[in-house]
Structure formats: C-alpha cells, structure tokens
Write a protein that holds these residues in place. Structure first.
Motif, PDB file in Angstrom:
ATOM      1  N   ASP A 103      -5.258  -4.453   5.655  1.00  0.00           N
ATOM      2  CA  ASP A 103      -4.854  -2.993   5.810  1.00  0.00           C
ATOM      3  C   ASP A 103      -5.406  -2.431   7.108  1.00  0.00           C
ATOM      4  OD1 ASP A 103      -7.261  -3.091   4.386  1.00  0.00           O
ATOM      5  OD2 ASP A 103      -6.902  -1.021   3.738  1.00  0.00           O
ATOM      6  N   ALA A 104      -6.173  -2.935   7.463  1.00  0.00           N
ATOM      7  CA  ALA A 104      -7.219  -2.164   8.846  1.00  0.00           C
ATOM      8  C   ALA A 104      -6.474  -2.662  10.111  1.00  0.00           C
ATOM      9  CB  ALA A 104      -8.663  -2.489   8.604  1.00  0.00           C
ATOM     10  N   GLU A 105      -6.240  -1.706  10.810  1.00  0.00           N
ATOM     11  CA  GLU A 105      -5.547  -2.137  12.246  1.00  0.00           C
ATOM     12  C   GLU A 105      -6.312  -2.610  13.060  1.00  0.00           C
ATOM     13  OE1 GLU A 105      -2.177   0.508  13.754  1.00  0.00           O
ATOM     14  OE2 GLU A 105      -2.718   1.889  12.368  1.00  0.00           O
ATOM     15  N   GLU A 106      -7.663  -2.412  12.985  1.00  0.00           N
ATOM     16  CA  GLU A 106      -8.694  -3.132  13.968  1.00  0.00           C
ATOM     17  C   GLU A 106      -8.722  -4.516  13.532  1.00  0.00           C
ATOM     18  OE1 GLU A 106     -12.340  -1.029  13.872  1.00  0.00           O
ATOM     19  OE2 GLU A 106     -12.511  -1.258  11.644  1.00  0.00           O
ATOM     20  N   ASN A 107      -8.753  -4.870  12.339  1.00  0.00           N
ATOM     21  CA  ASN A 107      -8.904  -6.312  12.022  1.00  0.00           C
ATOM     22  C   ASN A 107      -7.752  -7.018  12.224  1.00  0.00           C
ATOM     23  OD1 ASN A 107     -11.359  -5.458  10.753  1.00  0.00           O
ATOM     24  ND2 ASN A 107     -10.430  -5.382   8.712  1.00  0.00           N
ATOM     25  N   ILE A 108      -6.355  -6.400  12.233  1.00  0.00           N
ATOM     26  CA  ILE A 108      -5.130  -7.256  12.728  1.00  0.00           C
ATOM     27  C   ILE A 108      -5.270  -7.438  14.143  1.00  0.00           C
ATOM     28  CG2 ILE A 108      -2.673  -6.732  12.939  1.00  0.00           C
ATOM     29  CD1 ILE A 108      -3.622  -7.480  10.249  1.00  0.00           C
ATOM     30  N   ALA A 109      -5.721  -6.393  14.964  1.00  0.00           N
ATOM     31  CA  ALA A 109      -5.742  -6.582  16.363  1.00  0.00           C
ATOM     32  C   ALA A 109      -6.761  -7.861  16.937  1.00  0.00           C
ATOM     33  CB  ALA A 109      -6.278  -5.139  16.944  1.00  0.00           C
ATOM     34  N   ALA A 121       7.334 -10.800   1.204  1.00  0.00           N
ATOM     35  CA  ALA A 121       8.528 -11.536   1.992  1.00  0.00           C
ATOM     36  C   ALA A 121       8.667 -10.952   3.627  1.00  0.00           C
ATOM     37  CB  ALA A 121      10.016 -11.353   1.148  1.00  0.00           C
ATOM     38  N   ASP A 122       8.537  -9.798   3.834  1.00  0.00           N
ATOM     39  CA  ASP A 122       8.546  -9.175   5.045  1.00  0.00           C
ATOM     40  C   ASP A 122       7.680  -9.725   6.004  1.00  0.00           C
ATOM     41  OD1 ASP A 122      10.755  -7.674   4.316  1.00  0.00           O
ATOM     42  OD2 ASP A 122       9.439  -5.868   3.797  1.00  0.00           O
ATOM     43  N   ALA A 123       6.428  -9.856   5.394  1.00  0.00           N
ATOM     44  CA  ALA A 123       5.242 -10.311   6.313  1.00  0.00           C
ATOM     45  C   ALA A 123       5.566 -12.103   6.640  1.00  0.00           C
ATOM     46  CB  ALA A 123       4.041 -10.632   5.472  1.00  0.00           C
ATOM     47  N   ILE A 124       6.054 -12.844   5.735  1.00  0.00           N
ATOM     48  CA  ILE A 124       6.453 -14.177   6.028  1.00  0.00           C
ATOM     49  C   ILE A 124       7.571 -14.125   7.162  1.00  0.00           C
ATOM     50  CG2 ILE A 124       6.967 -16.378   5.021  1.00  0.00           C
ATOM     51  CD1 ILE A 124       4.146 -15.437   4.328  1.00  0.00           C
ATOM     52  N   ALA A 125       8.497 -13.546   6.880  1.00  0.00           N
ATOM     53  CA  ALA A 125       9.461 -13.374   7.867  1.00  0.00           C
ATOM     54  C   ALA A 125       8.969 -13.226   9.254  1.00  0.00           C
ATOM     55  CB  ALA A 125      10.615 -12.349   7.297  1.00  0.00           C
ATOM     56  N   ALA A 126       7.950 -12.065   9.459  1.00  0.00           N
ATOM     57  CA  ALA A 126       7.610 -11.687  10.854  1.00  0.00           C
ATOM     58  C   ALA A 126       6.749 -12.964  11.285  1.00  0.00           C
ATOM     59  CB  ALA A 126       6.824 -10.389  10.422  1.00  0.00           C
ATOM     60  N   PHE A 127       6.118 -13.702  10.539  1.00  0.00           N
ATOM     61  CA  PHE A 127       5.154 -14.644  11.075  1.00  0.00           C
ATOM     62  C   PHE A 127       6.189 -15.828  11.204  1.00  0.00           C
ATOM     63  CE2 PHE A 127       1.800 -13.419   7.605  1.00  0.00           C
ATOM     64  CZ  PHE A 127       1.252 -12.617   8.504  1.00  0.00           C
ATOM     65  N   LEU A 154      -0.425  -9.377  10.313  1.00  0.00           N
ATOM     66  CA  LEU A 154       0.522  -8.194   9.909  1.00  0.00           C
ATOM     67  C   LEU A 154      -0.176  -7.151   9.392  1.00  0.00           C
ATOM     68  CD1 LEU A 154       3.511  -7.048   9.816  1.00  0.00           C
ATOM     69  CD2 LEU A 154       3.380  -7.586   7.249  1.00  0.00           C
ATOM     70  N   HIS A 155      -0.294  -6.044   9.914  1.00  0.00           N
ATOM     71  CA  HIS A 155      -0.898  -4.614   9.040  1.00  0.00           C
ATOM     72  C   HIS A 155      -0.282  -4.345   7.839  1.00  0.00           C
ATOM     73  CE1 HIS A 155      -1.575  -0.122   9.142  1.00  0.00           C
ATOM     74  NE2 HIS A 155      -2.435  -0.723   8.740  1.00  0.00           N
ATOM     75  N   TRP A 156      -0.857  -4.329   6.725  1.00  0.00           N
ATOM     76  CA  TRP A 156      -0.427  -4.131   5.411  1.00  0.00           C
ATOM     77  C   TRP A 156      -0.509  -2.619   5.190  1.00  0.00           C
ATOM     78  CZ3 TRP A 156       2.118  -7.778   2.484  1.00  0.00           C
ATOM     79  CH2 TRP A 156       2.357  -7.506   1.136  1.00  0.00           C
ATOM     80  N   THR A 157       0.599  -2.113   4.585  1.00  0.00           N
ATOM     81  CA  THR A 157       0.791  -0.969   4.210  1.00  0.00           C
ATOM     82  C   THR A 157       1.185  -0.741   2.731  1.00  0.00           C
ATOM     83  OG1 THR A 157       2.849  -0.395   4.916  1.00  0.00           O
ATOM     84  CG2 THR A 157       1.128  -0.162   6.631  1.00  0.00           C
ATOM     85  N   PRO A 158       1.191   0.624   2.228  1.00  0.00           N
ATOM     86  CA  PRO A 158       1.679   0.645   0.687  1.00  0.00           C
ATOM     87  C   PRO A 158       3.120   0.199   0.593  1.00  0.00           C
ATOM     88  CG  PRO A 158       0.277   2.377   1.127  1.00  0.00           C
ATOM     89  CD  PRO A 158       0.404   1.615   2.621  1.00  0.00           C
ATOM     90  N   ALA A 159       3.779   0.387   1.767  1.00  0.00           N
ATOM     91  CA  ALA A 159       5.178  -0.257   1.859  1.00  0.00           C
ATOM     92  C   ALA A 159       5.676  -1.609   1.874  1.00  0.00           C
ATOM     93  CB  ALA A 159       5.948   0.674   2.759  1.00  0.00           C
TER      94      ALA A 159
END
Length: 208
Positions: free
Chosen positions: A168-174, A193-199, A184-189
């Motif tokens: 959930d922390a953008e600095e960690n994702i970067a 499945a969306d994360a796996i598709a993006a990967f 992938l930056h994780w948010t409440p929304a």
C-alpha cells in the motif's frame, strides 16, 4: 510469475478487528496513555532500530513506559497493540489461497519487529497460508531500502522479474520495481485478480 510477495499492514491487516480504526485510536481511554506521547518517546527515537533488528522491543519499551506510563508493563501494551491491529482482509486471503492452489508461492514481505512477526505467523495463523515471511528485523533492512529487496530475492532464489509484489506504500512499490520486481500499488479498491492481470501483461510486454 512464480512468487507473490504480500505486504501486511494496509494490505492484509487493517486496524482494530471490531471496526478497522487505527490500533491506538482509544489508547488513552483504554490504557491511560496518550498515543502522541508514545509516538514522541518511543516510536520516533527508537522504532527504526527495533524494526531493523538492532535491538529487541521489550527492554526499550519497558524503559520508556517506566518514564511515561509506570502503570503499564511492556507486555500489556504489546498485547493491546497486537490484538488491536489484527483485522484481516478475509476476501484477499481467500483469493490468495486460490492462487496458491494454482501453484504460486506466497510470501509475506513486511516491516516488522520480531514479536509481531511471530504473532502474525502463529496467532493470526498467516503461516498456514504463506510459504514464509520476510520481515525487516530478521533481514536487518526495511522497505523501501534496496537491501530489503535484494535479501528477499536472494532468499527465494529466483530472478527479480519472477516476483510479484503488492503493497500500500507507493515508495515501496517504486523501490521494488527499480529492483526488477513486478509490483502494484494496493488500495482499498484493489482486487487480486487485477493485480495478477497487470503482472501478466507486464511480463508479456517485456517479452515482445
């Protein structure tokens, strides 16, 4: 993607189990200790050393409480802390279990000190789902430091591009992406499945 790394706080765990509020919301009411004072006297000066394994939490917390809240023991505060920071995202856990059944290895990748890491693994029983836990106090490095991602990658023994990561922390994702992880930056929304598709799309684009 052979491996998925999952952050804990803000992804799998969301505050108080009853209402999801931040864990210290009612600290002063419940234990007669202002959270602002605890932040000032304990977290600000000592937390980085504790969460990176330079010292255990109990002696330092005991010393601080003796000064600012002598009616409290370290153990009582730790019990309150862990119990009030344990609301699990059951839907995400169910989705992760299905992903594991399909052959993906799951690991926790988190900034934690030793006591709470054990609580997450044993009391919240995350150890039953995840193949292991990589946490800052054991590694001696914390996210978003590059050493954290290097040590975790070495620990699983695969190439960085074979690792997916949600946090959930953008600095960690970067930082993870800079090291070569699919992140992938994780948010409440967000949904798994969306994360796996993006990967997957990311991997396919890399191959073209």
């Amino acid at each position: 993607m052979k491996i998925l790394m999952v952050d804990v706080d803000g992804v799998l765990v969301h505050g108080r189990p009853t209402d999801g509020l931040p864990l210290f919301t009612y600290l002063e009411r419940d234990l007669n200790l202002a959270s602002s004072l605890l932040q000032q006297e304990f977290f600000r000066p000592y937390w980085i050393g504790i969460v990176t394994g330079q010292e255990p939490i109990e002696p330092r917390l005991t010393e601080v409480l003796d000064r600012i809240a002598p009616h409290l023991t370290a153990q009582k505060l730790l019990d309150y802390w862990f119990e009030n920071d344990s609301r699990l995202d059951r839907q995400l856990l169910a989705d992760l279990a299905r992903l594991k059944d399909e052959g993906t290895l799951l690991y926790l990748a988190t900034n934690q000190e030793h006591r709470r890491a054990a609580y997450l693994r044993d009391v919240l029983e995350l150890g039953a789902l995840f193949d292991g836990i990589f946490y800052s106090a054991a590694l001696g490095a914390r996210k978003p430091e590059s050493d954290f991602f290097r040590l975790v990658t070495d620990g699983v023994g695969v190439a960085p591009h074979e690792i997916g990561f949600i946090d959930d922390a953008e600095e960690n994702i970067a930082a993870a992406m800079q090291f070569g992880w699919k992140a992938l930056h994780w948010t409440p929304a967000s949904a798994l499945a969306d994360a796996i598709a993006a990967f997957t799309q990311n991997v396919q684009a890399t191959r073209l």
